[in-house]
Write a protein that holds these residues in place. Structure first.
Motif, PDB file in Angstrom:
ATOM      1  N   GLU A 358      34.896  32.685  34.063  1.00  0.00           N
ATOM      2  CA  GLU A 358      33.697  32.228  33.371  1.00  0.00           C
ATOM      3  C   GLU A 358      32.493  33.118  33.686  1.00  0.00           C
ATOM      4  OE1 GLU A 358      36.394  28.706  34.164  1.00  0.00           O
ATOM      5  OE2 GLU A 358      35.651  30.446  35.270  1.00  0.00           O
ATOM      6  N   LEU A 359      32.344  33.520  34.948  1.00  0.00           N
ATOM      7  CA  LEU A 359      31.226  34.379  35.338  1.00  0.00           C
ATOM      8  C   LEU A 359      31.430  35.800  34.832  1.00  0.00           C
ATOM      9  CD1 LEU A 359      28.614  34.770  36.938  1.00  0.00           C
ATOM     10  CD2 LEU A 359      29.991  35.137  38.996  1.00  0.00           C
ATOM     11  N   ILE A 360      32.652  36.288  34.895  1.00  0.00           N
ATOM     12  CA  ILE A 360      32.943  37.645  34.435  1.00  0.00           C
ATOM     13  C   ILE A 360      32.638  37.788  32.952  1.00  0.00           C
ATOM     14  CG2 ILE A 360      34.835  39.250  33.991  1.00  0.00           C
ATOM     15  CD1 ILE A 360      36.037  38.417  36.642  1.00  0.00           C
ATOM     16  N   GLU A 361      33.035  36.812  32.154  1.00  0.00           N
ATOM     17  CA  GLU A 361      32.777  36.880  30.710  1.00  0.00           C
ATOM     18  C   GLU A 361      31.288  36.755  30.409  1.00  0.00           C
ATOM     19  OE1 GLU A 361      36.975  35.252  28.823  1.00  0.00           O
ATOM     20  OE2 GLU A 361      35.314  33.846  29.082  1.00  0.00           O
ATOM     21  N   PRO A 370      44.637  39.897  32.510  1.00  0.00           N
ATOM     22  CA  PRO A 370      44.523  39.631  31.068  1.00  0.00           C
ATOM     23  C   PRO A 370      44.097  38.191  30.803  1.00  0.00           C
ATOM     24  CG  PRO A 370      46.569  40.790  31.581  1.00  0.00           C
ATOM     25  CD  PRO A 370      45.964  40.391  32.892  1.00  0.00           C
ATOM     26  N   SER A 371      43.216  38.027  29.845  1.00  0.00           N
ATOM     27  CA  SER A 371      42.743  36.693  29.475  1.00  0.00           C
ATOM     28  C   SER A 371      42.723  36.584  27.963  1.00  0.00           C
ATOM     29  CB  SER A 371      41.338  36.451  30.042  1.00  0.00           C
ATOM     30  OG  SER A 371      40.420  37.390  29.480  1.00  0.00           O
ATOM     31  N   GLY A 372      42.728  35.392  27.505  1.00  0.00           N
ATOM     32  CA  GLY A 372      42.726  35.145  26.070  1.00  0.00           C
ATOM     33  C   GLY A 372      42.220  33.754  25.776  1.00  0.00           C
ATOM     34  N   PRO A 373      42.267  33.357  24.531  1.00  0.00           N
ATOM     35  CA  PRO A 373      41.732  32.036  24.171  1.00  0.00           C
ATOM     36  C   PRO A 373      42.511  30.876  24.765  1.00  0.00           C
ATOM     37  CG  PRO A 373      42.878  33.041  22.312  1.00  0.00           C
ATOM     38  CD  PRO A 373      42.774  34.088  23.371  1.00  0.00           C
ATOM     39  N   TYR A 374      43.727  31.132  25.222  1.00  0.00           N
ATOM     40  CA  TYR A 374      44.545  30.046  25.755  1.00  0.00           C
ATOM     41  C   TYR A 374      44.414  29.905  27.273  1.00  0.00           C
ATOM     42  CZ  TYR A 374      46.589  30.332  21.121  1.00  0.00           C
ATOM     43  OH  TYR A 374      46.763  30.365  19.768  1.00  0.00           O
ATOM     44  N   VAL A 375      43.653  30.799  27.896  1.00  0.00           N
ATOM     45  CA  VAL A 375      43.373  30.652  29.326  1.00  0.00           C
ATOM     46  C   VAL A 375      42.262  29.621  29.487  1.00  0.00           C
ATOM     47  CG1 VAL A 375      42.586  31.803  31.420  1.00  0.00           C
ATOM     48  CG2 VAL A 375      44.053  33.024  29.803  1.00  0.00           C
ATOM     49  N   PRO A 376      42.481  28.559  30.270  1.00  0.00           N
ATOM     50  CA  PRO A 376      41.468  27.492  30.368  1.00  0.00           C
ATOM     51  C   PRO A 376      40.190  27.983  31.048  1.00  0.00           C
ATOM     52  CG  PRO A 376      43.226  27.148  31.972  1.00  0.00           C
ATOM     53  CD  PRO A 376      43.664  28.284  31.110  1.00  0.00           C
ATOM     54  N   ARG A 377      39.065  27.528  30.537  1.00  0.00           N
ATOM     55  CA  ARG A 377      37.750  27.766  31.141  1.00  0.00           C
ATOM     56  C   ARG A 377      37.166  26.424  31.548  1.00  0.00           C
ATOM     57  NH1 ARG A 377      39.991  31.817  27.825  1.00  0.00           N
ATOM     58  NH2 ARG A 377      38.731  33.734  27.913  1.00  0.00           N
ATOM     59  N   GLU A 378      36.458  26.414  32.647  1.00  0.00           N
ATOM     60  CA  GLU A 378      35.798  25.189  33.088  1.00  0.00           C
ATOM     61  C   GLU A 378      34.422  25.129  32.448  1.00  0.00           C
ATOM     62  OE1 GLU A 378      35.013  22.801  37.299  1.00  0.00           O
ATOM     63  OE2 GLU A 378      36.177  24.661  37.243  1.00  0.00           O
ATOM     64  N   LYS A 379      34.192  24.104  31.659  1.00  0.00           N
ATOM     65  CA  LYS A 379      32.962  24.056  30.870  1.00  0.00           C
ATOM     66  C   LYS A 379      31.712  24.012  31.747  1.00  0.00           C
ATOM     67  CE  LYS A 379      33.051  19.005  30.263  1.00  0.00           C
ATOM     68  NZ  LYS A 379      33.035  17.911  29.261  1.00  0.00           N
ATOM     69  N   GLU A 380      31.805  23.387  32.922  1.00  0.00           N
ATOM     70  CA  GLU A 380      30.643  23.350  33.816  1.00  0.00           C
ATOM     71  C   GLU A 380      30.284  24.756  34.292  1.00  0.00           C
ATOM     72  OE1 GLU A 380      32.578  19.336  33.994  1.00  0.00           O
ATOM     73  OE2 GLU A 380      33.263  21.426  34.135  1.00  0.00           O
ATOM     74  N   LEU A 381      31.287  25.563  34.624  1.00  0.00           N
ATOM     75  CA  LEU A 381      31.015  26.924  35.066  1.00  0.00           C
ATOM     76  C   LEU A 381      30.492  27.783  33.921  1.00  0.00           C
ATOM     77  CD1 LEU A 381      34.013  27.684  37.450  1.00  0.00           C
ATOM     78  CD2 LEU A 381      31.732  26.836  38.012  1.00  0.00           C
ATOM     79  N   VAL A 382      30.985  27.540  32.717  1.00  0.00           N
ATOM     80  CA  VAL A 382      30.476  28.276  31.554  1.00  0.00           C
ATOM     81  C   VAL A 382      28.995  27.992  31.362  1.00  0.00           C
ATOM     82  CG1 VAL A 382      30.644  28.512  29.048  1.00  0.00           C
ATOM     83  CG2 VAL A 382      32.729  28.359  30.427  1.00  0.00           C
ATOM     84  N   ALA A 385      26.845  29.714  34.043  1.00  0.00           N
ATOM     85  CA  ALA A 385      26.805  31.181  33.944  1.00  0.00           C
ATOM     86  C   ALA A 385      26.089  31.661  32.686  1.00  0.00           C
ATOM     87  CB  ALA A 385      28.221  31.741  33.974  1.00  0.00           C
ATOM     88  N   LYS A 386      25.723  30.744  31.833  1.00  0.00           N
ATOM     89  CA  LYS A 386      25.125  31.126  30.551  1.00  0.00           C
ATOM     90  C   LYS A 386      23.757  31.786  30.757  1.00  0.00           C
ATOM     91  CE  LYS A 386      25.832  28.287  27.261  1.00  0.00           C
ATOM     92  NZ  LYS A 386      25.784  27.079  26.399  1.00  0.00           N
TER      93      LYS A 386
END
Length: 449
Positions: A358-361, A370-382, A385-386
């Motif tokens: 989340e922070l890297i993106e 490798p990451s993609g749309p199917y790798v889970p992200r934690e919405k709180e961390l997103v 990091a915004k």
């Protein structure tokens, strides 16, 4: 007759004087069983007995035999600390930090070094300063760019200046953050510097659950940080009035109280320290008299799972700890200083606390895996990091920057090689231009040569 019986008969026939019991024992040993252990023979020691007595006798015969060498016989300068050459460097001051001063080594002023003593230093920087005669650093072009960003942030909200220093391991991110802190202290900014954010999440300090905020407070850490903050910013905060009202059991802090009085509540009563620390940052966000700098090294640790455990022995997330959550709110812009900036530096030395996806993106970096749309992200961390902006630190030193570092260590007599272009270029090439590799693995290894 069985084979064993025939064997016993044969053995008895060949040894008529052997009793049956002995014959049986011989037969058992012949089957591969271990024989009884024989008493060990005494072996004379190769060490001389009573070596201490021998040494004492020799010392009695010749009193000067074991006497220490007189200090005046140690003529090499390395044994004469009073003759150690002091570093003659220009002083790191805001008025001298111009683009023309790039590639110049500067010493931090003694009055500005109180922030270093109060808040502490990252481990790698601390090791360097233990070997050098005084705290110093090389002003790089990236230093001038970072300080220019601070100058612009002095009159704007910190939500517009939330920078994270990124780059390869050892490129100088911690030194750059330290330079920003020193600059802010001398420019009369209120500063809060956290050199080792990993200590907030690695379960190295006590914690207690607060049912009111549903977070875990860290009283010991909060109390220490309040003390350090007060030591560094005492002259600036003593005249700032508290804008809110905070009733405590022991006393009430109101509009007639100062920030110093609010801090004293946390210093006197440790169980109030986590609450007071959050209140302090809220008050700093509202005041406009001084700009505020919040600087965090090991910044990525705030986005990791902590080592703390809840009553069910499940790991506690970092944003469920009171103070890390407050830091994340300022980093994400959910809270903001009306004047000031938030700076962070990523660290890659501790592989346990890596920067999450989340922070890297959010910083626009290339993920290690490798990451993609199917790798889970934690919405709180997103959310936390915004809006963070990537401030890239060059992976390699320039030749001029490396030459200034070489001169500093050579002048401090920390190197056991002769000064010369050939030696400098060989060490610079050996390190690949990486700042940490150039100092620790190229220059300091000359001590063992």
């Amino acid at each position: 007759m069985s084979l064993a019986a025939a064997f016993r008969v044969g053995r008895s026939a060949s040894h008529p004087g052997t009793s049956p019991a002995v014959t049986s024992a011989i037969a058992i040993q012949s089957r591969g069983y271990a024989a009884p252990a024989k008493p060990a023979k005494k072996v004379a020691s190769k060490f001389r007995p009573n070596a201490n007595n021998e040494k004492a006798k020799r010392a009695a015969r010749d009193p000067g035999l074991f006497r220490p060498m007189p200090a005046n016989n140690l003529t090499d300068p390395v044994f004469q600390s009073d003759q150690r050459a002091a570093l003659q460097l220009p002083i790191f001051r805001p008025e001298t930090l111009t683009p023309e001063k790039a590639n110049t080594a500067m010493a931090f002023p003694s009055e500005g070094s109180r922030a270093l003593k109060a808040y502490g230093l990252p481990v790698n920087v601390l090791v360097d300063y233990m070997l050098l005669a005084k705290p110093c650093s090389v002003v790089r072009k990236v230093t001038i760019d970072a300080l220019d960003s601070l100058d612009k942030a002095a009159s704007t909200s910190s939500s517009q200046t939330r920078l994270v220093f990124t780059g390869k391991s050892g490129c100088g991110k911690s030194y750059l953050l330290l330079q920003a802190v020193q600059y802010a202290v001398q420019k009369e900014w209120i500063t809060m510097y956290i050199p080792r954010a990993i200590n907030l999440v690695n379960s190295s300090t006590s914690y207690v659950y607060d049912a009111r905020t549903q977070t875990y407070g860290q009283p010991a850490f909060a109390q220490q940080l309040l003390k350090r903050f007060a030591d560094v910013n005492e002259a600036l905060i003593k005249g700032i009035k508290v804008q809110g009202s905070y009733p405590f059991e022991e006393r009430t802090i109101g509009s007639t109280s100062t920030l110093t009085e609010l801090i004293n509540v946390g210093l006197e009563f440790s169980h109030h320290a986590p609450t007071v620390l959050s209140m302090l940052l809220t008050e700093l966000a509202e005041q406009t008299k001084f700009p505020v700098l919040l600087a965090i090294d090991d910044f990525q640790a705030l986005y990791n799972m902590s080592f703390y455990r809840d009553p069910f022995y499940k790991q506690v997330k970092a944003y469920h700890l009171s103070f890390p959550r407050t830091l994340l709110e300022f980093a994400s812009g959910k809270q903001a200083f009306k004047r000031g900036a938030v700076l962070g530096a990523l660290s890659t030395q501790n592989t346990t606390f890596r920067a999450p996806l989340e922070l890297i993106e959010a910083l626009g970096l290339e993920p290690a895996q490798p990451s993609g749309p199917y790798v889970p992200r934690e919405k709180e961390l997103v959310e936390y990091a915004k809006g963070l902006k990537n401030f890239a630190v060059p992976d390699q030193l320039t030749v001029d920057e490396a030459a200034s570092i070489f001169d500093v260590w050579q002048s401090a007599k920390a190197l056991h090689v002769s000064r010369g272009d050939e030696m400098f270029l060989s060490k610079f090439t050996e390190s690949g231009g990486n700042a940490r590799e150039f100092v620790q693995k190229a220059l300091l290894q000359t001590v063992a040569m």
